[in-house]
Design an enzyme around this catalytic site. Structure first.
Site, mmCIF file in Angstrom:
data_model
loop_
_atom_site.group_PDB
_atom_site.id
_atom_site.type_symbol
_atom_site.label_atom_id
_atom_site.label_comp_id
_atom_site.label_asym_id
_atom_site.label_seq_id
_atom_site.Cartn_x
_atom_site.Cartn_y
_atom_site.Cartn_z
ATOM 1 N N VAL A 29 28.350 38.287 -9.887
ATOM 2 C CA VAL A 29 27.121 38.340 -9.096
ATOM 3 C C VAL A 29 26.419 39.631 -9.508
ATOM 4 C CG1 VAL A 29 26.088 38.309 -6.811
ATOM 5 C CG2 VAL A 29 28.247 37.103 -7.218
ATOM 6 N N ASN A 42 32.047 39.472 -34.280
ATOM 7 C CA ASN A 42 32.458 38.795 -35.507
ATOM 8 C C ASN A 42 31.595 39.179 -36.699
ATOM 9 O OD1 ASN A 42 34.371 37.607 -33.877
ATOM 10 N ND2 ASN A 42 33.227 35.720 -33.625
ATOM 11 N N GLY A 81 29.585 46.203 -14.770
ATOM 12 C CA GLY A 81 29.442 47.009 -13.558
ATOM 13 C C GLY A 81 29.375 48.492 -13.847
#
Length: 624
Positions: free
Chosen positions: A301, A503, A554
């Site tokens: 969220v 990659n 975060g």
């Protein structure tokens, strides 16, 4: 006093233009290298007629005549990311003014996705694959790529990426040949003819009869099976890591920040007058499949700031919300009863300890992991936190949800497990999202709300929600097969893409991808991988490429906070230099179009979309 100084004082002070003429004359003698004695005389004259800044000025002038820096050595090594997984680091050394110097290094995370709820067998296999991939990348770098790129100028990014691409194609062909040989070998060992087994019959005289009136279960329409993931070639991370390291080296030797170097390459060496900061998408909560509650849907969220907030204000506002959420999640400590309990009660409680406090688990994404029983609970929690500090959702901030639908599919039942024991088919998922956005209109972004294979449901979502929120494809694009039967597969209909640097992705691929996305109604989100390193180059790439959003996780864990600090530093630098572009008109883009406009632009958009998809499959949106 030094006799040379006294001689200099006795001579008349030179005119500035005379010393400049001598400087150019010395440069000509230096280039020709034919009259070294005359050059020495001119230099001596310049020394006695020198201005106050003689040494620095002369050094700067003649340094420009030296050969440009060239790559002299590449070194690959294994390091650890923020959660202890092995990742690759590439160090670049250049020959600068006849000296070999270590310039800089870059790190790139593994291609594998981190699944916290994986079984022990899957964890062991994943760990072995990571180690093998990093070891192979180190072997490529130290044995072949070091020699291949030697003596190239780091500023020639196009040439470097071209050689890296050719090298990878050869490795990919070798890997394909090896796999084909293994398949042929397996076929040969399995070609054993067994006699047909007799049909199984029940006991004689007992025939099973179908009872009349019994309901026959009706099987729902089967879901499209998941397309096989494109295999990742071990060692491919060497290509992307070297490309990034070379770009950082070019910026360092050119004495400019990496984001300016990227912006110059994107705009063909014509630096724009202003640069715009991508809006940070900050993860607040994780309520996904690995969380302790029943809710599986919301892997992240996320806080999305309004366009008028600066990056610094966005981070500060997110921190305030995070503190309030932490307070709301603190357990209620029960006070002991003031009544004196009897001996029986005291004996019963003797030796017992108070219940341990609730430990708040931190995700590798840098946010709090919470257990929830319904879809509404985490959203209500954030709403309460915002109310406590006087913020209004939908005005002062918005929310986004990373649904990670590919992790929710139960292929045995053909449905998504949104809540533990609650299954929904793709059509029911569309209805659920429509109701969710209707109830919480401040949600303006859904990342991977469905699997890539549910193409019809993606179209239904765009029709219903395209004017209200962004429908972003991340894993839904990265797992697409490159080609099938010679035809390109279309990406699901969406309003944006998450671009990750993993990659064999090269800097030139990112430049080409973002150029194609610019000007379309597709937003670009530059995203970090699940396992992150302390290399903050990701932020410079997002700023230089001019992506609309940047997704860094975060505001916890050092490897993610480092990137937020870099974001704030770049914003401060752009503001100081007066080249920070305002985002006042940088509001939500309505993805829906009028039917008439769609018909007129259908052919043009289809060709361009196919080009974007092809590039995303082949270069940028790589399988994880």
């Amino acid at each position: 006093m030094d006799p040379r100084e006294s001689r200099r004082e006795s001579q008349p002070q030179p005119q500035r233009c005379a010393w400049t003429d001598l400087k150019h004359q010395a440069a000509e003698y230096y280039r020709s290298n034919e009259v070294p004695q005359r050059l020495e005389e001119v230099l001596n004259t310049m020394f006695y007629l020198r201005p106050p800044d003689f040494y620095g000025h002369l050094a700067n002038y003649f340094s420009k005549l030296s050969k440009p820096p060239v790559i002299c050595k590449l070194v690959g090594r294994k390091v650890l990311d923020g959660i202890g997984h092995p990742i690759l680091e590439v160090e670049v050394s250049c020959q600068v003014k006849n000296y070999d110097k270590k310039i800089c290094s870059s790190m790139i995370s593994s291609h594998a996705e981190i699944l916290e709820n994986a079984s022990s067998e899957e964890v062991d296999a994943d760990e072995k694959e990571r180690h093998d991939s990093v070891n192979m990348a180190i072997e490529w770098i130290n044995e072949s790529l070091d020699e291949l790129l030697r003596d190239l100028q780091p500023t020639d990014q196009h040439k470097v990426d071209e050689l890296l691409g050719e090298y990878f194609r050869k490795k990919a062909e070798e890997e394909e040949e090896r796999r084909e040989a293994e398949k042929e070998k397996e076929k040969e060992t399995q070609e054993v003819v067994f006699p047909p087994s007799p049909p199984v019959t029940g006991p004689p005289g007992k025939k099973k009869q179908v009872k009349l009136g019994k309901k026959i279960s009706v099987v729902e329409n089967p879901i499209p099976p998941a397309e096989p993931a494109e295999p990742v070639i071990k060692g491919s991370m060497a290509i992307g890591c070297i490309s990034l390291a070379v770009a950082k080296t070019a910026a360092t030797t050119s004495d400019m920040p990496l984001y300016l170097q990227i912006a110059l390459m994107k705009h063909n060496q014509d630096l724009p007058k202003e640069l715009i900061m991508p809006m940070p998408v900050i993860t607040l909560l994780s309520c996904g499949k690995s969380s302790p509650g029943k809710l599986n849907l919301m892997k992240e969220v996320m806080f999305i700031p309004p366009a008028w907030l600066t990056a610094k204000q966005s981070v500060e506002r997110s921190l305030d919300i995070h503190k309030q959420i932490t307070k709301l999640l603190e357990p209620v400590v029960q006070q002991p009863s003031p009544l004196v309990e009897g001996k029986k009660s005291a004996a019963r409680d003797a030796g017992k300890k108070a219940p341990p406090p609730v430990i708040k688990k931190m995700s590798h994404l840098g946010c709090i992991v919470t257990g929830n029983e319904t879809l509404e609970q985490p959203l209500t929690l954030i709403q309460m936190a915002c109310t406590n500090i006087g913020l209004e959702l939908g005005i002062d901030l918005y929310l986004g949800i990373n649904c990670a639908a590919h992790e929710l599919m139960d292929y045995n039942k053909g449905k998504y497990e949104v809540l533990f024991g609650t299954l929904k088919n793709p059509d029911e998922m569309v209805d659920m999202y429509v109701n969710l956005i209707h109830k919480f209109p401040y949600i303006i972004a859904l990342i991977d709300p469905l699997r890539k294979e549910d193409t019809q449901q993606w179209e239904n979502l765009c029709s219903n929600l395209g004017s209200k929120c962004y429908l972003i494809a991340e894993q839904a694009c990265s797992n697409m097969s490159k080609h099938q039967d010679g035809q390109k597969k279309n990406a699901p209909k969406c309003s944006g893409l998450v671009v990750k640097y993993v990659n064999e992705t090269k800097i030139s691929d990112l430049l080409e991808m973002t150029k194609l996305l610019d000007g379309l109604k597709h937003v670009s989100v530059f995203g970090s991988s699940d396992g992150e390193s302390s290399d903050d180059s990701l932020v410079d790439l997002g700023v230089g490429l001019g992506t609309r959003f940047i997704k860094l996780g975060g505001l916890s864990r050092g490897e993610r906070v480092t990137k937020y600090n870099r974001l704030l530093a770049i914003e401060e630098e752009l503001t100081k230099n007066g080249i920070l572009c305002s985002r006042e008109d940088y509001e939500f883009i309505d993805f829906t179009e009028d039917e008439q406009e769609e018909e007129e632009e259908e052919l043009e958009c289809s060709d361009l979309t196919a080009e974007i998809v092809q590039l995303a499959l082949e270069k940028v949106m790589l399988p994880i």
